[in-house]
Scaffold this motif. Structure first.
Motif, PDB file in Angstrom:
ATOM      1  N   PRO A 171       0.767  -1.323  -0.100  1.00 47.11           N
ATOM      2  CA  PRO A 171       0.622  -0.471  -0.057  1.00 47.11           C
ATOM      3  C   PRO A 171       1.053   1.337  -0.100  1.00 47.11           C
ATOM      4  CG  PRO A 171       0.053  -0.696   2.394  1.00 47.11           C
ATOM      5  CD  PRO A 171       0.874  -2.205   1.419  1.00 47.11           C
ATOM      6  N   LYS A 172       2.191   0.738   0.673  1.00 52.88           N
ATOM      7  CA  LYS A 172       2.866   2.304   0.461  1.00 52.88           C
ATOM      8  C   LYS A 172       3.684   2.838  -1.488  1.00 52.88           C
ATOM      9  CE  LYS A 172       7.184   3.927   2.449  1.00 52.88           C
ATOM     10  NZ  LYS A 172       8.171   3.569   3.422  1.00 52.88           N
ATOM     11  N   LYS A 173       2.880   3.502  -1.904  1.00 50.08           N
ATOM     12  CA  LYS A 173       3.622   4.304  -3.505  1.00 50.08           C
ATOM     13  C   LYS A 173       5.403   4.632  -3.691  1.00 50.08           C
ATOM     14  CE  LYS A 173      -0.722   3.878  -4.915  1.00 50.08           C
ATOM     15  NZ  LYS A 173      -0.323   2.571  -6.338  1.00 50.08           N
ATOM     16  N   ASP A 174       5.354   3.983  -4.705  1.00 49.32           N
ATOM     17  CA  ASP A 174       7.192   4.253  -4.294  1.00 49.32           C
ATOM     18  C   ASP A 174       7.308   4.220  -6.119  1.00 49.32           C
ATOM     19  OD1 ASP A 174       9.963   3.684  -4.697  1.00 49.32           O
ATOM     20  OD2 ASP A 174      10.049   2.198  -4.256  1.00 49.32           O
ATOM     21  N   LYS A 175       7.758   5.125  -6.826  1.00 52.83           N
ATOM     22  CA  LYS A 175       8.133   5.096  -7.884  1.00 52.83           C
ATOM     23  C   LYS A 175       9.139   4.083  -8.386  1.00 52.83           C
ATOM     24  CE  LYS A 175      10.893   9.452  -7.932  1.00 52.83           C
ATOM     25  NZ  LYS A 175      10.814  11.002  -8.602  1.00 52.83           N
ATOM     26  N   ASN A 176       9.983   4.024  -7.703  1.00 50.55           N
ATOM     27  CA  ASN A 176      10.948   3.006  -7.516  1.00 50.55           C
ATOM     28  C   ASN A 176      10.771   1.858  -7.218  1.00 50.55           C
ATOM     29  OD1 ASN A 176      12.727   5.048  -8.658  1.00 50.55           O
ATOM     30  ND2 ASN A 176      13.098   5.738  -6.932  1.00 50.55           N
ATOM     31  N   HIS A 177       9.720   1.082  -7.653  1.00 52.45           N
ATOM     32  CA  HIS A 177       9.656  -0.441  -6.648  1.00 52.45           C
ATOM     33  C   HIS A 177      10.007  -1.572  -7.007  1.00 52.45           C
ATOM     34  CE1 HIS A 177       5.684  -1.191  -9.544  1.00 52.45           C
ATOM     35  NE2 HIS A 177       5.862   0.188 -10.230  1.00 52.45           N
ATOM     36  N   PRO A 178      10.745  -1.771  -8.742  1.00 51.94           N
ATOM     37  CA  PRO A 178      11.104  -2.415  -9.495  1.00 51.94           C
ATOM     38  C   PRO A 178      12.369  -2.343  -8.741  1.00 51.94           C
ATOM     39  CG  PRO A 178      10.376  -1.357 -10.763  1.00 51.94           C
ATOM     40  CD  PRO A 178       9.752  -0.302 -10.462  1.00 51.94           C
ATOM     41  N   LEU A 179      13.467  -1.428  -8.831  1.00 47.94           N
ATOM     42  CA  LEU A 179      14.819  -1.085  -8.386  1.00 47.94           C
ATOM     43  C   LEU A 179      13.872  -1.564  -7.059  1.00 47.94           C
ATOM     44  CD1 LEU A 179      17.966  -0.267  -9.109  1.00 47.94           C
ATOM     45  CD2 LEU A 179      16.929   2.053  -8.581  1.00 47.94           C
ATOM     46  N   ASN A 180      14.400  -0.892  -5.979  1.00 47.67           N
ATOM     47  CA  ASN A 180      13.915  -1.107  -5.030  1.00 47.67           C
ATOM     48  C   ASN A 180      13.854  -2.362  -3.873  1.00 47.67           C
ATOM     49  OD1 ASN A 180      14.585   0.558  -3.270  1.00 47.67           O
ATOM     50  ND2 ASN A 180      12.839   1.841  -3.996  1.00 47.67           N
ATOM     51  N   ALA A 181      12.708  -3.310  -5.267  1.00 55.02           N
ATOM     52  CA  ALA A 181      12.813  -4.740  -4.953  1.00 55.02           C
ATOM     53  C   ALA A 181      14.506  -5.486  -5.685  1.00 55.02           C
ATOM     54  CB  ALA A 181      11.551  -5.701  -5.507  1.00 55.02           C
ATOM     55  N   ILE A 182      14.600  -5.304  -6.373  1.00 51.90           N
ATOM     56  CA  ILE A 182      15.774  -5.961  -6.785  1.00 51.90           C
ATOM     57  C   ILE A 182      16.992  -5.212  -5.530  1.00 51.90           C
ATOM     58  CG2 ILE A 182      18.014  -6.003  -8.211  1.00 51.90           C
ATOM     59  CD1 ILE A 182      15.469  -4.947 -10.438  1.00 51.90           C
ATOM     60  N   LEU A 183      16.827  -4.167  -5.081  1.00 48.56           N
ATOM     61  CA  LEU A 183      18.246  -3.801  -3.896  1.00 48.56           C
ATOM     62  C   LEU A 183      17.941  -4.560  -2.856  1.00 48.56           C
ATOM     63  CD1 LEU A 183      18.198   0.054  -4.151  1.00 48.56           C
ATOM     64  CD2 LEU A 183      20.007  -1.453  -4.712  1.00 48.56           C
ATOM     65  N   CYS A 184      16.830  -4.755  -2.645  1.00 47.87           N
ATOM     66  CA  CYS A 184      16.290  -5.901  -1.359  1.00 47.87           C
ATOM     67  C   CYS A 184      16.553  -7.109  -1.915  1.00 47.87           C
ATOM     68  CB  CYS A 184      14.524  -5.572  -1.369  1.00 47.87           C
ATOM     69  SG  CYS A 184      13.688  -6.645  -0.143  1.00 47.87           S
ATOM     70  N   ALA A 185      16.758  -7.670  -2.525  1.00 47.55           N
ATOM     71  CA  ALA A 185      17.033  -8.505  -2.978  1.00 47.55           C
ATOM     72  C   ALA A 185      18.079  -9.333  -3.099  1.00 47.55           C
ATOM     73  CB  ALA A 185      16.433  -9.377  -4.042  1.00 47.55           C
TER      74      ALA A 185
END
Length: 228
Positions: free
Chosen positions: A103-117
């Motif tokens: 529910p938290k909006k994030d325009k950089n969500h694809p990159l942040n998911a990768i950084l998280c991984a």
């Protein structure tokens, strides 16, 4: 008022033990309106993470030992997911399904998911070294990431709701995660995720693979590193 605020804070903290922090905050913000069934179709990034070989490991352990190992693993992984703006939607055995951009909006969500991984992969290496010194089983991590449109919202009944995500984006992320076993990789992303962040990624194109439930093959990429 002070006593009432203390009670609310305790309830909030208790809810966060069962529901993702972002979801709890969203519920609290909307308690003055009617919480109801339904949702929306929106773009999200899904991260599926699985402990490689954990089913076989758990066969040789007592239930209490399995629980303790999983709890220690989850305790290490969840803060990383939340650090990068992800929402833990559910645990599926030893697997984690995390959602980025809702529910938290994030325009950089694809990159942040990768950084998280990448951070999760590094943390698992720390856990492996620690567990080895303690005589515990060796583990690995397998992560699949996909970006696309999905339904996200409340499903169930008026008396019992679950905040969840449904759709092809989730299914593809799960299938991509499973491809790690075939290619002996740890982090694989879809073409759609790659397109969002390709200028910042050092990757290897693994293959064009058939995904169950899809007519067309999709390209998948192994994450090597982030370009500074």
């Amino acid at each position: 008022f002070s006593i009432e605020d203390t009670k609310k804070e305790k309830l909030k903290n208790a809810m966060k033990k069962y529901i993702s922090t972002n979801v709890v905050d969203d519920i609290i913000q909307n308690t003055d309106t009617d919480l109801k069934l339904g949702g929306k179709k929106t773009e999200i990034t899904i991260l599926m993470a699985d402990i490689r070989g954990f089913t076989k490991i758990s066969e040789n352990l007592d239930p209490s030992e399995v629980t303790n190992l999983l709890n220690e693993y989850f305790e290490a992984m969840i803060p990383i997911i939340e650090q990068y703006g992800g929402c833990v939607n559910k645990f599926i055995g030893d697997a984690i399904l995390a959602v980025f951009n809702e529910p938290k909006k994030d325009k950089n969500h694809p990159l942040n998911a990768i950084l998280c991984a990448i951070k999760m992969k590094e943390k698992v290496q720390e856990i492996r070294r620690k567990w080895k010194s303690e005589g515990k089983p060796d583990i690995g991590i397998s992560i699949g990431i996909n970006t696309g449109m999905s339904f996200i919202g409340n499903i169930g009944t008026q008396n019992h709701m679950e905040y969840t995500v449904i759709g092809d984006t989730v299914n593809v992320a799960s299938r991509i995660e499973a491809q790690n076993r075939q290619f002996n990789t740890q982090i694989l992303i879809s073409q759609s995720t790659y397109e969002y962040a390709k200028d910042m990624l050092d990757v290897i194109k693994i293959s064009s693979v058939a995904i169950r439930g899809r007519e067309k093959h999709i390209d998948i990429y192994e994450i090597i590193n982030i370009i500074d």
